[in-house]
Design a protein around this motif. Structure first.
Motif, short mmCIF file in Angstrom:
data_model
loop_
_atom_site.label_atom_id
_atom_site.label_comp_id
_atom_site.label_asym_id
_atom_site.label_seq_id
_atom_site.Cartn_x
_atom_site.Cartn_y
_atom_site.Cartn_z
N ARG A 70 0.82 -1.21 0.00
CA ARG A 70 0.00 0.00 0.00
C ARG A 70 0.86 1.27 0.00
O ARG A 70 0.55 2.25 -0.67
CB ARG A 70 -0.97 -0.01 1.17
CG ARG A 70 -2.11 -1.00 0.94
CD ARG A 70 -3.23 -0.81 1.95
NE ARG A 70 -4.41 -1.50 1.51
CZ ARG A 70 -4.83 -2.67 1.98
NH1 ARG A 70 -4.14 -3.29 2.92
NH2 ARG A 70 -5.94 -3.22 1.51
N SER A 73 2.14 1.66 -3.49
CA SER A 73 1.11 2.16 -4.41
C SER A 73 0.87 3.65 -4.22
O SER A 73 0.67 4.39 -5.19
CB SER A 73 -0.18 1.36 -4.26
OG SER A 73 -0.77 1.58 -3.00
N PHE A 117 -3.77 -0.06 -3.92
CA PHE A 117 -3.89 0.50 -2.58
C PHE A 117 -5.12 -0.08 -1.87
O PHE A 117 -5.04 -0.51 -0.72
CB PHE A 117 -3.96 2.02 -2.61
CG PHE A 117 -4.21 2.62 -1.26
CD1 PHE A 117 -3.17 2.73 -0.35
CD2 PHE A 117 -5.47 3.04 -0.89
CE1 PHE A 117 -3.39 3.26 0.91
CE2 PHE A 117 -5.70 3.57 0.37
CZ PHE A 117 -4.66 3.68 1.28
N GLY A 120 -4.84 -4.21 -1.60
CA GLY A 120 -3.76 -4.79 -0.81
C GLY A 120 -2.98 -5.79 -1.64
O GLY A 120 -3.24 -5.97 -2.84
#
Length: 128
Positions: A70, A73, A117, A120
């Motif tokens: 995350r 991203s 994001f 996951g």
């Protein structure tokens, strides 16, 4: 057990990470002079251009490996927003000769990073 969801997350991670990493490798090999020139034209420090290495090398590697996916991203989202503003702002809504947007690739990277994001990393990561 492999699930379709985990496989789908792996595929999108590998696609986004690998395709964007090629851009980062190019910048490592050929420099960031174009970005430096864009920053200088906006009276910003040229050294900020090297931040692209974070967004196009480090972040894609994080996503490929599933390591702090995350965070990786979000780094790509920031990188793509800067690229859209710095280099492509005059093309935001222009259509190409084939009817698609000029910036389809940039929007693909941006929105794929947003999807990663929210999704996951899935089960298949460096930590598993």
């Amino acid at each position: 057990m492999l699930t379709n969801t985990d496989l789908g997350k792996l595929i999108i991670r590998l696609t986004l990470g690998c395709l964007l990493l090629f851009h980062g490798i190019d910048k490592l090999m050929n420099g960031v002079g174009f970005i430096e020139a864009q920053l200088i034209s906006l009276n910003l420090p040229a050294f900020l251009a090297w931040g692209v290495i974070i967004g196009e090398v480090l972040a894609p590697l994080m996503i490929i490996l599933g390591f702090h996916t995350r965070t990786g991203s979000l780094l790509i989202v920031a990188n793509m927003l800067v690229a859209l503003i710095l280099v492509h702002s005059h093309q935001l809504m222009l259509l190409g000769s084939n009817g698609g947007l000029h910036l389809e690739l940039q929007f693909f990277y941006l929105m794929s990073a947003v999807a990663v994001f929210f999704l996951g990393s899935g089960r298949y990561t460096l930590r598993n």
